[in-house]
Design an enzyme around this catalytic site. Sequence first.
Site, PDB file in Angstrom:
ATOM      1  NE  ARG A  56      -4.102  -1.612   0.005  1.00 11.82           N
ATOM      2  CZ  ARG A  56      -5.219  -1.957   0.752  1.00 11.82           C
ATOM      3  NH1 ARG A  56      -5.251  -0.798   1.336  1.00 11.82           N
ATOM      4  NH2 ARG A  56      -6.308  -2.461   0.396  1.00 11.82           N
ATOM      5  NE  ARG A 116      -7.575   4.818   2.264  1.00  8.45           N
ATOM      6  CZ  ARG A 116      -8.750   4.037   3.095  1.00  8.45           C
ATOM      7  NH1 ARG A 116      -9.709   4.738   3.402  1.00  8.45           N
ATOM      8  NH2 ARG A 116      -8.235   3.224   3.507  1.00  8.45           N
ATOM      9  NE  ARG A 168     -10.263   7.194  -4.323  1.00 12.51           N
ATOM     10  CZ  ARG A 168     -11.294   6.444  -3.920  1.00 12.51           C
ATOM     11  NH1 ARG A 168     -12.156   7.628  -4.570  1.00 12.51           N
ATOM     12  NH2 ARG A 168     -12.166   6.095  -4.056  1.00 12.51           N
ATOM     13  CG  ASP A 171      -8.651  -3.991  -4.593  1.00 18.30           C
ATOM     14  OD1 ASP A 171      -8.517  -3.652  -3.314  1.00 18.30           O
ATOM     15  OD2 ASP A 171      -9.358  -5.135  -3.777  1.00 18.30           O
ATOM     16  CE1 TYR A 198     -13.047  -7.618   2.061  1.00 24.22           C
ATOM     17  CE2 TYR A 198     -11.039  -8.684   0.827  1.00 24.22           C
ATOM     18  CZ  TYR A 198     -11.838  -8.271   1.712  1.00 24.22           C
ATOM     19  OH  TYR A 198     -10.895  -6.921   2.556  1.00 24.22           O
TER      20      TYR A 198
HETATM   21  O1  CP3 Z   1       0.454   0.443  -3.261  1.00 29.00           O
HETATM   22  C1  CP3 Z   1      -0.881  -0.737  -3.634  1.00 29.00           C
HETATM   23  O2  CP3 Z   1      -0.865  -1.836  -2.499  1.00 29.00           O
HETATM   24  C2  CP3 Z   1      -1.176  -0.775  -4.792  1.00 29.00           C
HETATM   25  C3  CP3 Z   1      -2.704  -1.467  -4.761  1.00 29.00           C
HETATM   26  C4  CP3 Z   1      -3.348  -2.364  -3.959  1.00 29.00           C
HETATM   27  C5  CP3 Z   1      -4.754  -1.934  -3.624  1.00 29.00           C
HETATM   28  N1  CP3 Z   1      -5.503  -3.086  -3.044  1.00 29.00           N
HETATM   29  C6  CP3 Z   1      -5.488  -0.413  -3.808  1.00 29.00           C
HETATM   30  C7  CP3 Z   1      -6.688  -0.154  -2.616  1.00 29.00           C
HETATM   31  C8  CP3 Z   1      -3.306  -3.686  -3.668  1.00 29.00           C
HETATM   32  C9  CP3 Z   1      -1.695  -4.282  -3.046  1.00 29.00           C
HETATM   33  C10 CP3 Z   1      -4.657  -3.823  -2.291  1.00 29.00           C
HETATM   34  C11 CP3 Z   1      -4.680  -5.320  -2.547  1.00 29.00           C
HETATM   35  C12 CP3 Z   1      -5.675  -5.674  -1.091  1.00 29.00           C
HETATM   36  N2  CP3 Z   1      -7.113  -4.951  -1.690  1.00 29.00           N
HETATM   37  C13 CP3 Z   1      -5.876  -6.815  -0.173  1.00 29.00           C
HETATM   38  C14 CP3 Z   1      -4.311  -7.050   0.132  1.00 29.00           C
HETATM   39  C15 CP3 Z   1      -3.898  -6.373   0.815  1.00 29.00           C
HETATM   40  C16 CP3 Z   1      -4.392  -6.146   2.032  1.00 29.00           C
HETATM   41  O3  CP3 Z   1      -4.087  -4.871   2.255  1.00 29.00           O
HETATM   42  O4  CP3 Z   1      -3.690  -7.201   3.323  1.00 29.00           O
HETATM   43  C17 CP3 Z   1      -7.169  -6.753   0.013  1.00 29.00           C
HETATM   44  C18 CP3 Z   1      -7.268  -6.761   1.440  1.00 29.00           C
HETATM   45  C19 CP3 Z   1      -7.662  -5.667  -0.736  1.00 29.00           C
HETATM   46  C20 CP3 Z   1      -9.584  -5.627  -0.310  1.00 29.00           C
HETATM   47  C21 CP3 Z   1      -9.649  -3.937  -0.222  1.00 29.00           C
HETATM   48  N3  CP3 Z   1      -9.702  -3.146  -1.092  1.00 29.00           N
HETATM   49  C22 CP3 Z   1      -9.534  -3.214   1.410  1.00 29.00           C
HETATM   50  C23 CP3 Z   1      -9.468  -3.531   2.617  1.00 29.00           C
HETATM   51  C24 CP3 Z   1      -9.459  -1.583   0.950  1.00 29.00           C
HETATM   52  C25 CP3 Z   1      -9.893  -0.782   1.881  1.00 29.00           C
HETATM   53  C26 CP3 Z   1     -11.210   0.216   2.021  1.00 29.00           C
HETATM   54  C27 CP3 Z   1     -10.807   1.546   2.922  1.00 29.00           C
HETATM   55  O5  CP3 Z   1     -11.458   2.051   2.260  1.00 29.00           O
HETATM   56  O6  CP3 Z   1     -10.175   1.239   3.708  1.00 29.00           O
HETATM   57  C28 CP3 Z   1     -10.009  -1.814  -0.519  1.00 29.00           C
HETATM   58  C29 CP3 Z   1      -9.741  -0.399  -1.080  1.00 29.00           C
HETATM   59  C30 CP3 Z   1      -8.428   0.136  -1.565  1.00 29.00           C
HETATM   60  N4  CP3 Z   1      -7.735  -0.662  -2.501  1.00 29.00           N
HETATM   61  C31 CP3 Z   1      -7.837   1.348  -2.024  1.00 29.00           C
HETATM   62  C32 CP3 Z   1      -6.558   1.178  -2.490  1.00 29.00           C
HETATM   63  C33 CP3 Z   1      -6.002   2.702  -2.527  1.00 29.00           C
HETATM   64  C34 CP3 Z   1      -8.427   2.451  -0.424  1.00 29.00           C
HETATM   65  C35 CP3 Z   1      -9.373   3.204  -1.315  1.00 29.00           C
HETATM   66  C36 CP3 Z   1      -9.207   4.022  -2.360  1.00 29.00           C
HETATM   67  O7  CP3 Z   1      -9.194   5.057  -2.546  1.00 29.00           O
HETATM   68  O8  CP3 Z   1     -10.362   4.530  -1.926  1.00 29.00           O
END
Ligand code: CP3
Length: 349
Positions: free
Chosen positions: A28, A32, A41, A77, A151
Site C-alpha cells: 500500500r 491514501r 484519484r 485491487d 469477500y
Molecule cells: O500500493 C498498493 O499496495 C497497490 C494497490 C492495492 C490496493 N489494494 C489499492 C486500494 C493493493 C495491493 C490492494 C490489495 C488489497 N485489496 C488487499 C490485500 C492487501 C491487504 O491490505 O491485506 C485487500 C485485502 C484488498 C481489499 C480492499 N480494498 C480493502 C480492505 C480496502 C480498504 C477499504 C478502506 O477504504 O479502508 C480496499 C480499497 C483500496 N484498495 C484502497 C486502495 C488504495 C483505498 C480506497 C480508496 O482510495 O478509495
Amino acid sequence: MTERFADHPFIRACRGLPHDRVPVWFMRQAGRSLPEYAAVRGEGSILDAIQDPDRATEITLQPVRRYGVDAAILFSDIVTPVFASGFGIDITPGVGPTCEHPFRSAADLDRLRPLTEGDLEFQSETVRRLVAELDIPLIGFAGGPFTMASYLVEGRPSRDYAKVKALMAGEPELWHRLCERIADLAIATLTDQVANGASAVQLFDSWAGSLRPEHYREYVFPHSSRILDAVAELDVPRIHFGITTGELLDQIAEAGADVVGVDWRTRLSDARQRTGGRVALQGNLDPALLLTPWPVLEAEVRRVLDDNGGHPGHIFNLGHGVLPQADPDQLLRVVELVHAEGTARGDRA
Ligand code: CP3
C-alpha cells in the site's frame, strides 16, 4: 524469458542471492497516505481509477518518485478480476469490498465466470505503460483463495469470518468449487500481468491467518498451490503473504512461494526457522510504528535488519499495508535508512 531485472537487488533478494543492499518497498505504498493520490484519484469507486490506465499508471508511479523504493506495485485491487468477471462487487469508500448479492449457493458459481479476452485489457495496458516507464521491477498481484472467498461470501469485510468458515467447513464440496473459480481468476490475472512485463507477483491471502493449520491444509493449501505452481513456469519470483500467519508459515512456503511475507507478530529469525530456510522473507515492521517519533521508528527499523542478520533473502517491508494516516516523510526516512545500513551477507563476487 530474458529477465530485464535479473541483477536488481529486489529480484536477487527474492531468489536469496547475494546483492549490494537490502531492497525495500511497502505494501500500500500508493494510495491514501499520499496527498498527490487524492489529487488524481477522483470521486467515486476506486475501481474507476483502476480501470483508467492514465490514473492507474500515475498512482503507481507516485510512491516510486517520492521514496526511491526498489519495486513498484501495480495500482489495482484484489477484487479487480472478480469485478471484471461481472460477479457484482464494488469497493465502498471507507468500508472495502462489498457485494450486493454475496455468494450463497452453487447457482452463484455462474456469476464467477472465467475471464475472456479483453476483460482485463485496462489492466494489461496499465502494466505495459508502467513497464515502459519504470527502471525498477513491477510487482503484479492477485487475491488468495480464503481472502477472496471471504469477500464473496461475507459480502463485506468481516471480523470473525463466520459465514465464510461455515461454508468452508459445512459445505466442502461447494467450497472447493468456489475456490477453483477463484484460483482460475488468479492464474489468469497473474499470467496476464507477467505476459505484459511484471517482474514478480504477490499472492495476497491476507486473512488466511484466521484459519487453524489443519483447515488451511485441507481447504486453502490445494488451491494456493495450484495458483503458485501455474505461475512457476512464468519464471518470476512469487511472493505469498497473509497476516497472523505465524502458525501457517511452513505451509505458506510449501505452497510454492519463493518469498514469504511475514507480519510483525513473528520474528524474521523464527520465520526463517519455520520455513526451513528454503524461501526469502519479506517484512516485517509494524505499520503502526510509522506514527511514532523518528528515533523510535529508527530503532525498530534497525531491529528488523538485525533480526534478519544480513541474510541475502530479505526484502524490507511492513508487516501489512501503509496506514492512511502515515506521514510520507517517515516512509522516506525508512527507505534511506534501509539503503544506508541494510547489509546482505555474501558480497557479490
Ligand atoms: O500500493 C498498493 O499496495 C497497490 C494497490 C492495492 C490496493 N489494494 C489499492 C486500494 C493493493 C495491493 C490492494 C490489495 C488489497 N485489496 C488487499 C490485500 C492487501 C491487504 O491490505 O491485506 C485487500 C485485502 C484488498 C481489499 C480492499 N480494498 C480493502 C480492505 C480496502 C480498504 C477499504 C478502506 O477504504 O479502508 C480496499 C480499497 C483500496 N484498495 C484502497 C486502495 C488504495 C483505498 C480506497 C480508496 O482510495 O478509495
